[in-house]
Design an enzyme around this catalytic site. Structure first.
Site, short mmCIF file in Angstrom:
data_model
loop_
_atom_site.label_atom_id
_atom_site.label_comp_id
_atom_site.label_asym_id
_atom_site.label_seq_id
_atom_site.Cartn_x
_atom_site.Cartn_y
_atom_site.Cartn_z
N TYR A 123 -2.16 0.04 10.99
CA TYR A 123 -2.27 -0.52 9.63
C TYR A 123 -1.03 -0.21 8.81
O TYR A 123 -0.47 -1.10 8.15
CB TYR A 123 -3.52 0.04 8.95
N THR A 168 0.82 -1.20 0.00
CA THR A 168 0.00 0.00 0.00
C THR A 168 0.86 1.25 0.00
O THR A 168 2.00 1.25 0.50
CB THR A 168 -0.92 0.02 1.24
#
Length: 348
Positions: free
Chosen positions: A169, A126
């Site tokens: 995250y 990501t």
């Protein structure tokens, strides 16, 4: 029968689209997924209807070492999408986030190292590994945040940007990203990393926390209120799912040339949009006004992020990405087909 391609998290949005592409190309596919995301079981049923025995499904958690080992045995390649994907969930359950995103990938890498060291693995990372980019000076230009640095605005963030993990995250995906790269360096595994920006398209079960393009379109159509965290002028580059899938397939086919490398994968500056841009496009497509409410910014949210994807396009000989308005229209068309109450206006 040819060796299957394993897709962890293959019932999800990108995984299901990748499975469809591979099966269409004649590959056998094995999906490993615990079906924890609401609605993704429909993706499995869709794949089975389309491809029958070319797609097999095994319900299991990525942390189940024996199930993963059984799935990896004899696999031609592994695409690793199984993950906890929401920043908000990571803030509420950081241990669970770590367990899925770090322990899960480390267990998979160990299986490859010990049992299948020649099997390639492509990991879905990501852009959050670069943090919130708060140090990048921004200004408002035509109702969107843009970098003051013109070269950055025109090209986007490249792979030389320092890693800067924010939120649990960001930390878990960043740690997994680095483990995947280090197992190529330390143990000679054929691994590569795709640091994705915002991928969107058909089969996306978008929510407020993840998959925001589909989420916004659904909300506009249904006339339901839309909560925007911030002012809606935050910028992301969006990439149509078929373009993302093409990159993953090319990465597998050319793994010998790219092993041990990380690439930014996104739509680039030509597909950089604000949340308000997407809402406006949805209003045009569905011929209705959206009800938008603004809330405080969330932790770790980037006001601007655009991928410099030139390196991955050059390395894998990828085509230019689909223009975002066309892609959003295709997504709306899928909504019309899969949800009959959705009406698309031809003049949009």
């Amino acid at each position: 029968m040819s060796a299957p391609v394993l897709i962890t998290g293959g019932a999800g949005f990108i995984g299901a689209n990748l499975a469809d592409r591979l099966a269409t190309d004649g590959e056998h596919v094995l999906i490993l997924d615990n079906l924890s995301r609401p609605g993704v079981e429909r993706n499995v049923a869709w794949l089975k209807r389309r491809h029958h025995d070319r797609v097999a499904f095994h319900r299991a958690d990525i942390r189940d070492i024996q199930s993963c080992a059984d799935a990896v045995a004899g696999a031609a390649a592994v695409f690793h999408f199984a993950a906890q994907v929401a920043v908000t969930t990571s803030l509420e359950q950081p241990l669970e986030d770590f367990s899925i995103n770090v322990r899960g990938v480390l267990g998979l890498l160990e299986i490859l190292r010990l049992r299948a060291p020649r099997t390639p693995l492509i990991f879905a990372s990501t852009n959050k590994v670069y943090g919130d980019l708060a140090a990048v000076p921004l200004h408002l230009q035509r109702e969107a945040y843009r970098p003051v640095d013109l070269s950055l605005a025109l090209q986007g963030v490249n792979e030389k940007q320092p890693l800067d993990f924010h939120t649990p995250y960001g930390c878990s995906k960043g740690a997994a990203d680095q483990y995947v790269l280090d197992y190529a360096r330390s143990f000679g595994l054929s691994t590569a990393v795709m640091r994705m920006s915002c991928v969107y398209g058909p089969r996306q079960m978008g929510t407020e926390d993840q998959g925001w393009v589909a989420h916004l379109l659904r909300r506009v159509h249904a006339g339901e209120p839309i909560s925007i965290y911030g002012d809606g002028r935050q910028v992301r580059d969006v990439l149509f799912v078929e373009d993302a899938v093409a990159a993953y397939v090319a990465a597998w086919k050319q793994i010998g040339a790219i092993a041990g490398q990380a690439f930014n994968l996104g739509g680039g500056p030509a597909n950089a949009v604000t949340l308000l841009d997407v809402i406006a496009q949805g209003e045009a497509l569905f011929n209705r006004r959206a009800r938008v409410f603004f809330l405080p910014w969330r932790a770790g949210d980037q006001r601007w992020y655009v991928s410099d994807a030139r390196r991955v396009r050059a390395a894998l000989a990828l085509a230019e990405p689909l223009p975002w308005r066309e892609g959003v229209t295709r997504l709306a068309g899928w909504l019309a087909e899969s949800e009959p109450r959705v009406k698309i206006w031809a003049e949009a």
